[in-house]
Write a protein that holds these residues in place. Structure first.
Motif, mmCIF file in Angstrom:
data_model
loop_
_atom_site.group_PDB
_atom_site.id
_atom_site.type_symbol
_atom_site.label_atom_id
_atom_site.label_comp_id
_atom_site.label_asym_id
_atom_site.label_seq_id
_atom_site.Cartn_x
_atom_site.Cartn_y
_atom_site.Cartn_z
ATOM 1 N N CYS A 33 1.164 9.216 -4.811
ATOM 2 C CA CYS A 33 0.616 8.289 -5.445
ATOM 3 C C CYS A 33 -0.838 8.002 -5.035
ATOM 4 C CB CYS A 33 1.583 6.866 -5.297
ATOM 5 S SG CYS A 33 3.115 7.041 -5.796
ATOM 6 N N LEU A 34 -0.834 8.273 -3.972
ATOM 7 C CA LEU A 34 -2.378 8.077 -3.218
ATOM 8 C C LEU A 34 -3.355 9.081 -3.640
ATOM 9 C CD1 LEU A 34 -0.956 6.829 0.228
ATOM 10 C CD2 LEU A 34 -1.611 5.374 -1.736
ATOM 11 N N ALA A 35 -2.989 9.973 -4.313
ATOM 12 C CA ALA A 35 -4.011 10.729 -4.893
ATOM 13 C C ALA A 35 -4.972 10.179 -6.013
ATOM 14 C CB ALA A 35 -3.522 12.010 -5.587
ATOM 15 N N CYS A 36 -4.236 9.170 -6.574
ATOM 16 C CA CYS A 36 -5.124 8.306 -7.492
ATOM 17 C C CYS A 36 -5.110 6.737 -7.444
ATOM 18 C CB CYS A 36 -4.418 8.385 -8.922
ATOM 19 S SG CYS A 36 -4.305 10.202 -9.599
ATOM 20 N N LYS A 42 -10.381 0.937 -6.166
ATOM 21 C CA LYS A 42 -10.166 1.567 -7.179
ATOM 22 C C LYS A 42 -10.476 3.175 -6.718
ATOM 23 C CE LYS A 42 -11.494 2.389 -12.067
ATOM 24 N NZ LYS A 42 -10.374 3.097 -12.256
ATOM 25 N N VAL A 43 -9.495 4.015 -7.224
ATOM 26 C CA VAL A 43 -9.837 5.533 -7.094
ATOM 27 C C VAL A 43 -9.811 5.969 -8.287
ATOM 28 C CG1 VAL A 43 -8.875 7.631 -5.898
ATOM 29 C CG2 VAL A 43 -8.603 5.642 -4.752
ATOM 30 N N VAL A 44 -8.877 6.605 -9.016
ATOM 31 C CA VAL A 44 -8.741 7.151 -10.251
ATOM 32 C C VAL A 44 -8.077 5.976 -10.847
ATOM 33 C CG1 VAL A 44 -7.928 8.791 -11.796
ATOM 34 C CG2 VAL A 44 -8.912 9.592 -9.947
ATOM 35 N N GLY A 45 -7.183 5.407 -10.342
ATOM 36 C CA GLY A 45 -6.325 4.264 -10.901
ATOM 37 C C GLY A 45 -6.503 3.023 -10.086
ATOM 38 N N PRO A 46 -6.063 1.869 -10.550
ATOM 39 C CA PRO A 46 -6.392 0.582 -9.977
ATOM 40 C C PRO A 46 -5.965 0.455 -8.605
ATOM 41 C CG PRO A 46 -4.887 0.440 -11.612
ATOM 42 C CD PRO A 46 -5.268 1.792 -11.500
ATOM 43 N N ALA A 47 -6.790 -0.283 -7.642
ATOM 44 C CA ALA A 47 -6.166 -0.611 -6.456
ATOM 45 C C ALA A 47 -4.913 -1.359 -6.519
ATOM 46 C CB ALA A 47 -7.109 -1.382 -5.801
ATOM 47 N N SER A 89 12.398 9.029 -8.080
ATOM 48 C CA SER A 89 13.818 8.313 -8.692
ATOM 49 C C SER A 89 13.611 6.767 -9.131
ATOM 50 C CB SER A 89 14.931 8.430 -7.632
ATOM 51 O OG SER A 89 14.709 7.471 -6.466
ATOM 52 N N GLU A 90 14.447 6.361 -9.961
ATOM 53 C CA GLU A 90 14.461 5.086 -10.245
ATOM 54 C C GLU A 90 14.544 4.296 -9.102
ATOM 55 O OE1 GLU A 90 16.877 1.752 -13.137
ATOM 56 O OE2 GLU A 90 17.168 3.769 -13.467
ATOM 57 N N ALA A 91 15.399 4.228 -8.026
ATOM 58 C CA ALA A 91 15.517 3.564 -6.771
ATOM 59 C C ALA A 91 14.038 3.425 -6.110
ATOM 60 C CB ALA A 91 16.559 3.932 -6.003
ATOM 61 N N GLU A 92 13.589 4.929 -6.074
ATOM 62 C CA GLU A 92 12.057 4.940 -5.506
ATOM 63 C C GLU A 92 11.179 3.916 -6.167
ATOM 64 O OE1 GLU A 92 12.615 9.192 -3.136
ATOM 65 O OE2 GLU A 92 12.209 9.221 -5.362
ATOM 66 N N ALA A 93 11.097 4.364 -7.471
ATOM 67 C CA ALA A 93 9.984 3.707 -8.311
ATOM 68 C C ALA A 93 10.054 2.104 -8.210
ATOM 69 C CB ALA A 93 10.197 3.959 -9.941
ATOM 70 N N LYS A 94 11.232 1.747 -7.957
ATOM 71 C CA LYS A 94 11.712 0.213 -7.814
ATOM 72 C C LYS A 94 10.975 -0.179 -6.541
ATOM 73 C CE LYS A 94 14.860 -0.893 -11.129
ATOM 74 N NZ LYS A 94 16.242 -1.615 -11.661
ATOM 75 N N GLN A 95 11.308 0.493 -5.444
ATOM 76 C CA GLN A 95 10.819 0.221 -4.110
ATOM 77 C C GLN A 95 9.225 0.225 -3.930
ATOM 78 O OE1 GLN A 95 12.285 3.112 -1.263
ATOM 79 N NE2 GLN A 95 11.622 1.962 0.546
ATOM 80 N N LEU A 96 8.622 1.169 -4.698
ATOM 81 C CA LEU A 96 7.077 1.429 -4.546
ATOM 82 C C LEU A 96 6.868 0.150 -5.312
ATOM 83 C CD1 LEU A 96 6.860 5.287 -5.479
ATOM 84 C CD2 LEU A 96 6.002 4.005 -3.518
ATOM 85 N N ALA A 97 7.321 -0.105 -6.614
ATOM 86 C CA ALA A 97 6.748 -1.523 -7.291
ATOM 87 C C ALA A 97 6.824 -2.577 -6.726
ATOM 88 C CB ALA A 97 7.768 -1.496 -8.514
ATOM 89 N N THR A 98 7.997 -2.684 -5.997
ATOM 90 C CA THR A 98 8.274 -4.063 -4.993
ATOM 91 C C THR A 98 6.945 -4.035 -3.914
ATOM 92 O OG1 THR A 98 10.314 -4.137 -5.547
ATOM 93 C CG2 THR A 98 9.839 -5.306 -3.750
ATOM 94 N N TRP A 99 7.158 -2.763 -3.073
ATOM 95 C CA TRP A 99 5.907 -2.846 -2.150
ATOM 96 C C TRP A 99 4.409 -3.323 -2.967
ATOM 97 C CZ3 TRP A 99 2.322 1.496 -1.827
ATOM 98 C CH2 TRP A 99 1.263 1.425 -0.604
ATOM 99 N N VAL A 100 4.049 -2.651 -3.944
ATOM 100 C CA VAL A 100 3.049 -2.763 -4.433
ATOM 101 C C VAL A 100 2.807 -4.202 -4.785
ATOM 102 C CG1 VAL A 100 1.649 -2.433 -6.717
ATOM 103 C CG2 VAL A 100 2.461 -0.561 -5.416
ATOM 104 N N LEU A 101 3.800 -5.095 -5.736
ATOM 105 C CA LEU A 101 3.662 -6.341 -6.072
ATOM 106 C C LEU A 101 3.682 -7.286 -4.624
ATOM 107 C CD1 LEU A 101 6.007 -6.038 -9.172
ATOM 108 C CD2 LEU A 101 3.602 -6.521 -9.158
ATOM 109 N N GLY A 102 4.039 -6.940 -3.631
ATOM 110 C CA GLY A 102 4.033 -7.774 -2.515
ATOM 111 C C GLY A 102 2.704 -7.823 -1.727
ATOM 112 N N LEU A 103 1.726 -7.016 -2.056
ATOM 113 C CA LEU A 103 0.383 -6.783 -1.570
ATOM 114 C C LEU A 103 -0.419 -7.871 -1.616
ATOM 115 C CD1 LEU A 103 -0.342 -2.848 -2.091
ATOM 116 C CD2 LEU A 103 0.561 -4.139 0.216
ATOM 117 N N LYS A 104 -1.207 -8.436 -1.111
ATOM 118 C CA LYS A 104 -2.098 -9.590 -1.042
ATOM 119 C C LYS A 104 -3.726 -9.240 -0.743
ATOM 120 C CE LYS A 104 1.322 -13.230 -0.625
ATOM 121 N NZ LYS A 104 2.511 -12.635 -0.906
#
Length: 104
Positions: A33-36, A42-47, A89-104
């Motif tokens: 994920c950190l490639a973009c 911002k890299v290729v995708g948003p911060a 996987s779906e579980a990993e995607a949810k884990q990643l999404a939860t982590w991203v959404l928790g960033l401030k």
């Protein structure tokens, strides 16, 4: 003696409280994920912090982002498409999404 034990216990709790953040960043690295993306620029995708700000208060954000992580998407942050990432996987995607959404 009680003060030393209490201090040690609080220190251990602080380490455990931050461990999931590191684990999720490690997962983001492992899944490429950190490639973009970056946490704060911002890299290729948003911060990731920009993503968290955009979806703040959205109750369905974890599921929306998890789907985008797996299937890809476009148009949310400009014209560059986000490619699908079938190695997540779906579980990993949810884990990643939860982590991203928790960033401030």
């Amino acid at each position: 003696m009680k003060k030393i034990v209490l201090t040690a216990a609080l220190g251990a709790l602080a380490v455990l409280a931050t461990a999931p953040a590191f684990a999720n960043e490690d997962l983001a690295k492992k899944k490429n994920c950190l490639a973009c993306h970056s946490v704060d620029k911002k890299v290729v995708g948003p911060a990731y912090k920009e993503v968290a700000a955009k979806y703040k208060g959205d109750k369905g954000a974890v599921d929306k982002l998890a789907t985008k992580i797996i299937k890809g998407g476009s148009g949310s942050f400009g014209p560059a498409p986000m490619p699908a990432n079938p190695q997540v996987s779906e579980a990993e995607a949810k884990q990643l999404a939860t982590w991203v959404l928790g960033l401030k």
